[in-house]
Design an enzyme around this catalytic site. Structure first.
Site, mmCIF file in Angstrom:
data_model
loop_
_atom_site.group_PDB
_atom_site.id
_atom_site.type_symbol
_atom_site.label_atom_id
_atom_site.label_comp_id
_atom_site.label_asym_id
_atom_site.label_seq_id
_atom_site.Cartn_x
_atom_site.Cartn_y
_atom_site.Cartn_z
ATOM 1 N N ASN A 27 -6.584 -1.491 5.932
ATOM 2 C CA ASN A 27 -5.438 -2.238 6.447
ATOM 3 C C ASN A 27 -5.718 -2.956 7.760
ATOM 4 O OD1 ASN A 27 -2.905 0.117 5.244
ATOM 5 N ND2 ASN A 27 -3.763 -1.711 4.289
ATOM 6 N N TRP A 28 -6.842 -2.633 8.403
ATOM 7 C CA TRP A 28 -7.224 -3.372 9.609
ATOM 8 C C TRP A 28 -7.471 -4.846 9.301
ATOM 9 C CZ3 TRP A 28 -6.604 -1.314 14.256
ATOM 10 C CH2 TRP A 28 -6.645 0.069 14.418
ATOM 11 N N ARG A 51 -4.031 1.549 -9.757
ATOM 12 C CA ARG A 51 -5.222 2.074 -9.076
ATOM 13 C C ARG A 51 -4.762 3.021 -7.966
ATOM 14 N NH1 ARG A 51 -4.753 -3.373 -7.590
ATOM 15 N NH2 ARG A 51 -4.107 -3.675 -5.404
#
Length: 206
Positions: free
Chosen positions: A34-35, A159
């Protein structure tokens, strides 16, 4: 706004899950990937963690909820580290319900960190016994926690997105076409019903 509503979903689910007899709940708050999102969105996610702890920590403590933060501490600012430490230390003696928040977490990163920890102990001559599954699991972020019986993936995605890769080896996977901000206790009940209809064999006979 979606992230803010997601925090409300967390609050409702923590209360509702305990009432359903669930004892451990692990939520994916912020992944190592998420960075890559915009600086503004990352900043918002971090601010929401602060707000959640500031607003809910006393209530969680009173209601016997133990909070653990899973994930790497590397790259987190001092104020976030202080929030993490405060949430864990204030609830450390609680046992009614376990709330685990995967924050700055990635399954592959966790496995690499555990391997490095074992290597460092071996090189220092501090490793007692063989390196087996039990020894490896003891170096994971989830050391002392049970493996998840069920992993729920929301948003209609098919997923698990680098979530609890080691621990989820025999978890029942439930995919639900509902966005996390809209996820409710009723959806949790539906997921539990699906889980209860499964035949868990762990490689053996029924």
């Amino acid at each position: 706004m979606g992230h803010r509503q997601g925090v409300e979903a967390v609050r409702a689910l923590v209360r509702g899950s305990a009432d359903l007899g669930v004892t451990h709940l692990t939520l994916f708050g912020f992944s190592t990937e998420n960075w890559r999102r915009s600086t503004e969105e990352v900043s918002t996610l971090f601010d929401l963690l602060k707000q959640f702890v500031d607003a809910d920590l006393d209530d969680l403590t009173r209601n016997g909820v133990r909070v653990r933060i899973l994930g790497s501490r590397q790259g987190l600012s001092r104020d976030i580290l202080d929030i993490v430490d405060r949430a864990e230390s204030c609830t450390a003696s609680n046992s009614r319900f376990n709330l685990n928040v995967a924050f700055n977490y990635g399954g592959r990163d966790e496995i690499v960190r555990a391997a490095r920890a074992l290597l460092a102990e071996a090189q220092a001559g501090a490793l007692a016994g063989d390196i087996d599954e039990k020894a490896f699991a003891a170096r994971l972020d989830t050391s002392g926690l049970p493996d998840p019986d069920m992993i729920i993936r929301t948003s209609g995605e098919m997923r698990i997105s680098n979530f609890l890769l080691w621990q989820g080896a025999y978890s029942e996977l439930v995919f639900m076409d509902v966005l996390w901000p809209d996820f409710s206790v009723e959806h949790m009940k539906e997921a539990i019903a699906i889980y209860q209809s499964r035949n868990r064999r762990f490689g053996g006979r029924p």
